[in-house]
Scaffold this motif. Structure first.
Motif, PDB file in Angstrom:
ATOM      1  N   VAL A  34       0.815  -1.134   0.053  1.00  0.00           N
ATOM      2  CA  VAL A  34      -0.151  -0.014  -0.011  1.00  0.00           C
ATOM      3  C   VAL A  34       0.956   1.173  -0.023  1.00  0.00           C
ATOM      4  N   LEU A  35       1.644   1.160   0.777  1.00  0.00           N
ATOM      5  CA  LEU A  35       2.830   2.373   0.765  1.00  0.00           C
ATOM      6  C   LEU A  35       3.684   2.523  -0.410  1.00  0.00           C
ATOM      7  N   VAL A  36       4.036   1.568  -1.179  1.00  0.00           N
ATOM      8  CA  VAL A  36       4.697   1.549  -2.279  1.00  0.00           C
ATOM      9  C   VAL A  36       3.667   2.122  -3.292  1.00  0.00           C
ATOM     10  N   ARG A  37       2.431   1.649  -3.450  1.00  0.00           N
ATOM     11  CA  ARG A  37       1.717   1.779  -4.480  1.00  0.00           C
ATOM     12  C   ARG A  37       1.343   3.270  -4.344  1.00  0.00           C
ATOM     13  N   GLY A  38       1.159   3.741  -3.085  1.00  0.00           N
ATOM     14  CA  GLY A  38       0.498   5.193  -2.915  1.00  0.00           C
ATOM     15  C   GLY A  38       1.647   6.185  -3.083  1.00  0.00           C
ATOM     16  N   LEU A  39       2.918   5.834  -2.815  1.00  0.00           N
ATOM     17  CA  LEU A  39       3.992   6.740  -3.130  1.00  0.00           C
ATOM     18  C   LEU A  39       4.177   6.784  -4.722  1.00  0.00           C
ATOM     19  N   GLY A  40       3.885   5.712  -5.363  1.00  0.00           N
ATOM     20  CA  GLY A  40       4.061   5.544  -6.802  1.00  0.00           C
ATOM     21  C   GLY A  40       2.778   6.174  -7.739  1.00  0.00           C
ATOM     22  N   LEU A  41       1.525   6.336  -6.835  1.00  0.00           N
ATOM     23  CA  LEU A  41       0.616   6.974  -7.441  1.00  0.00           C
ATOM     24  C   LEU A  41       1.014   8.704  -7.351  1.00  0.00           C
ATOM     25  N   LEU A  42       1.517   8.975  -6.097  1.00  0.00           N
ATOM     26  CA  LEU A  42       1.653  10.436  -6.031  1.00  0.00           C
ATOM     27  C   LEU A  42       2.629  10.879  -7.069  1.00  0.00           C
ATOM     28  N   VAL A  98       5.280   3.539 -18.208  1.00  0.00           N
ATOM     29  CA  VAL A  98       5.501   2.435 -17.217  1.00  0.00           C
ATOM     30  C   VAL A  98       5.170   2.286 -15.737  1.00  0.00           C
ATOM     31  N   ALA A  99       5.222   3.443 -15.332  1.00  0.00           N
ATOM     32  CA  ALA A  99       5.050   3.633 -13.715  1.00  0.00           C
ATOM     33  C   ALA A  99       3.375   3.372 -13.583  1.00  0.00           C
ATOM     34  N   ILE A 100       2.591   4.043 -14.512  1.00  0.00           N
ATOM     35  CA  ILE A 100       1.064   4.001 -14.431  1.00  0.00           C
ATOM     36  C   ILE A 100       0.717   2.331 -14.671  1.00  0.00           C
ATOM     37  N   LEU A 101       1.367   1.745 -15.658  1.00  0.00           N
ATOM     38  CA  LEU A 101       0.756   0.370 -15.996  1.00  0.00           C
ATOM     39  C   LEU A 101       1.316  -0.617 -14.631  1.00  0.00           C
ATOM     40  N   LEU A 102       2.422  -0.271 -14.276  1.00  0.00           N
ATOM     41  CA  LEU A 102       3.017  -1.218 -12.933  1.00  0.00           C
ATOM     42  C   LEU A 102       2.260  -1.099 -11.798  1.00  0.00           C
ATOM     43  N   VAL A 103       1.965   0.327 -11.484  1.00  0.00           N
ATOM     44  CA  VAL A 103       0.867   0.563 -10.195  1.00  0.00           C
ATOM     45  C   VAL A 103      -0.511  -0.339 -10.795  1.00  0.00           C
ATOM     46  N   LEU A 104      -1.033  -0.012 -11.612  1.00  0.00           N
ATOM     47  CA  LEU A 104      -2.385  -0.673 -12.191  1.00  0.00           C
ATOM     48  C   LEU A 104      -2.351  -2.121 -12.019  1.00  0.00           C
ATOM     49  N   THR A 105      -1.160  -2.589 -12.692  1.00  0.00           N
ATOM     50  CA  THR A 105      -1.249  -4.082 -12.940  1.00  0.00           C
ATOM     51  C   THR A 105      -0.950  -4.684 -11.394  1.00  0.00           C
ATOM     52  N   SER A 106      -0.265  -3.780 -10.552  1.00  0.00           N
ATOM     53  CA  SER A 106       0.457  -4.544  -9.321  1.00  0.00           C
ATOM     54  C   SER A 106      -0.992  -5.005  -8.321  1.00  0.00           C
ATOM     55  N   PHE A 107      -1.997  -4.233  -8.903  1.00  0.00           N
ATOM     56  CA  PHE A 107      -3.314  -4.607  -8.058  1.00  0.00           C
ATOM     57  C   PHE A 107      -3.953  -5.891  -8.372  1.00  0.00           C
ATOM     58  N   ILE A 108      -3.450  -6.542  -9.597  1.00  0.00           N
ATOM     59  CA  ILE A 108      -4.211  -7.701  -9.960  1.00  0.00           C
ATOM     60  C   ILE A 108      -3.019  -8.861 -10.280  1.00  0.00           C
ATOM     61  N   LYS A 109      -1.587  -8.462 -10.105  1.00  0.00           N
ATOM     62  CA  LYS A 109      -0.753  -9.466 -10.564  1.00  0.00           C
ATOM     63  C   LYS A 109       0.585  -9.069  -9.812  1.00  0.00           C
ATOM     64  N   PRO A 110       1.405  -9.939  -9.568  1.00  0.00           N
ATOM     65  CA  PRO A 110       2.485  -9.913  -8.378  1.00  0.00           C
ATOM     66  C   PRO A 110       3.682  -9.096  -9.224  1.00  0.00           C
ATOM     67  N   VAL A 111       3.429  -7.816  -9.495  1.00  0.00           N
ATOM     68  CA  VAL A 111       4.649  -7.323 -10.281  1.00  0.00           C
ATOM     69  C   VAL A 111       5.395  -6.043  -9.527  1.00  0.00           C
ATOM     70  N   LEU A 112       4.867  -5.941  -8.522  1.00  0.00           N
ATOM     71  CA  LEU A 112       5.472  -4.635  -7.514  1.00  0.00           C
ATOM     72  C   LEU A 112       6.760  -4.718  -7.330  1.00  0.00           C
ATOM     73  N   SER A 113       7.376  -5.835  -7.353  1.00  0.00           N
ATOM     74  CA  SER A 113       8.984  -5.945  -7.199  1.00  0.00           C
ATOM     75  C   SER A 113       9.715  -5.143  -8.055  1.00  0.00           C
ATOM     76  N   ALA A 114       9.160  -5.090  -9.388  1.00  0.00           N
ATOM     77  CA  ALA A 114       9.677  -4.385 -10.466  1.00  0.00           C
ATOM     78  C   ALA A 114       9.785  -2.962 -10.132  1.00  0.00           C
ATOM     79  N   ALA A 115       9.201  -2.328  -9.258  1.00  0.00           N
ATOM     80  CA  ALA A 115       9.315  -1.049  -8.828  1.00  0.00           C
ATOM     81  C   ALA A 115      10.619  -0.711  -8.093  1.00  0.00           C
ATOM     82  N   ALA A 116      11.481  -1.696  -7.690  1.00  0.00           N
ATOM     83  CA  ALA A 116      12.775  -1.322  -7.197  1.00  0.00           C
ATOM     84  C   ALA A 116      13.407  -0.850  -8.372  1.00  0.00           C
ATOM     85  N   GLY A 117      13.396  -1.499  -9.508  1.00  0.00           N
ATOM     86  CA  GLY A 117      14.159  -0.875 -10.532  1.00  0.00           C
ATOM     87  C   GLY A 117      13.758   0.206 -11.380  1.00  0.00           C
ATOM     88  N   LEU A 118      12.340   0.141 -11.659  1.00  0.00           N
ATOM     89  CA  LEU A 118      11.666   0.966 -12.798  1.00  0.00           C
ATOM     90  C   LEU A 118      11.313   2.498 -11.968  1.00  0.00           C
TER      91      LEU A 118
END
Length: 266
Positions: A34-42, A76-96
């Motif tokens: 939730v924290l990572v997505r929240g910061l990502g959305l901001l 990329v950031a938009i797709l990553l955050v949105l996809t992370s709600f349904i797929k386990p892809v949030l780990s990619a945020a560490a690099g992207l």
């Protein structure tokens, strides 16, 4: 509107989210999606202002290298955050996410080049599908690197650290190939629309982009065929994915470099 404060905020939010997710992968802090997505959305919200300003100043979609990188990283950031709600892809945020922050720095420091867009509906389809395909494959590239590291660790019977913080290997592979399938559909539409609607490709210096994009398409098609018929997975799937993504990177940004620097068409 002053864009610089929004650029600084976007960089800070991207780095905060990316750093936290990196520490999660290293098992230094607990997972806080939730924290990572929240910061990502901001970060995406602030980044939107930066991208909109660049497009408004130019009055067209055809951007220079730095602004194009910023636009793609935003998608990329938009797709990553949105996809992370349904797929386990949030780990990619560490690099992207840190990479997105870097593109904002470049976009605000480097001069923004442009050239006449001449956008028709057909070319607009080509542009949008190209950018979306690239964004999906960028996520797939980071997913492939994590998959390769996870596969290597499991082969060596290292079950702590990164392996513990990632989803199961089968889930990682499934998500990787879902990203590749989605990217392939968009890349196919992009290639077909480009061939149909872009006139005089040689005069527009787009031959190298088309050749590299077709080569990437062949690599991804071979990977999907290998997965279906021969059960390709693990490190082999990761290598083919990264090879195709590298060709797409050269196709898009290599063509930008050729047009703006080699041919001085800015």
């Amino acid at each position: 509107m002053q864009v610089l404060p929004f650029a600084f905020l976007a960089i800070a939010f991207y780095l905060g989210a990316g750093s936290w997710q990196s520490l999660v992968l290293l098992r230094r802090v607990p997972a806080r999606p939730v924290l990572v997505r929240g910061l990502g959305l901001l970060a995406v919200a602030c980044h939107t202002v930066v991208v909109a300003s660049a497009l408004r100043e130019l009055g067209e979609v055809s951007l220079g290298i730095s602004a194009s990188a910023s636009l793609i990283s935003w998608l990329v950031a938009i797709l990553l955050v949105l996809t992370s709600f349904i797929k386990p892809v949030l780990s990619a945020a560490a690099g992207l996410f840190p990479l997105a922050a870097l593109t904002i720095v470049l976009a605000t420091e480097l001069p923004v080049g442009s050239h006449p867009a001449g956008l028709t509906p057909g070319i607009m389809v080509h542009v949008l599908t190209s950018i979306l395909a690239f964004a999906l494959f960028a996520i797939a590239a980071v997913q492939a690197m994590l998959l390769a590291r996870q596969n290597q660790a499991l082969r060596r019977h290292h079950t702590r650290g990164l392996v513990q913080s990632l989803p199961p290997l089968t889930a990682m592979e499934r998500v990787l190939f879902e990203l590749i399938w989605a990217g392939m559909i968009l890349l196919t539409v992009s290639l077909i629309s480009g061939m149909l609607f872009i006139d005089n490709m040689f005069a527009q210096h787009l031959v190298h982009k088309t050749v590299l994009s077709l080569a990437a398409w062949v690599i991804f098609a071979a990977l999907l065929a290998g997965r279906h018929f021969f059960g390709w997975r693990g490190a082999r799937a990761a290598r083919w994915t990264l090879g195709g993504c590298l060709l797409l990177l050269l196709a898009y940004f290599g063509s930008k470099f050729a047009i703006e620097v080699v041919f001085h068409d800015v």
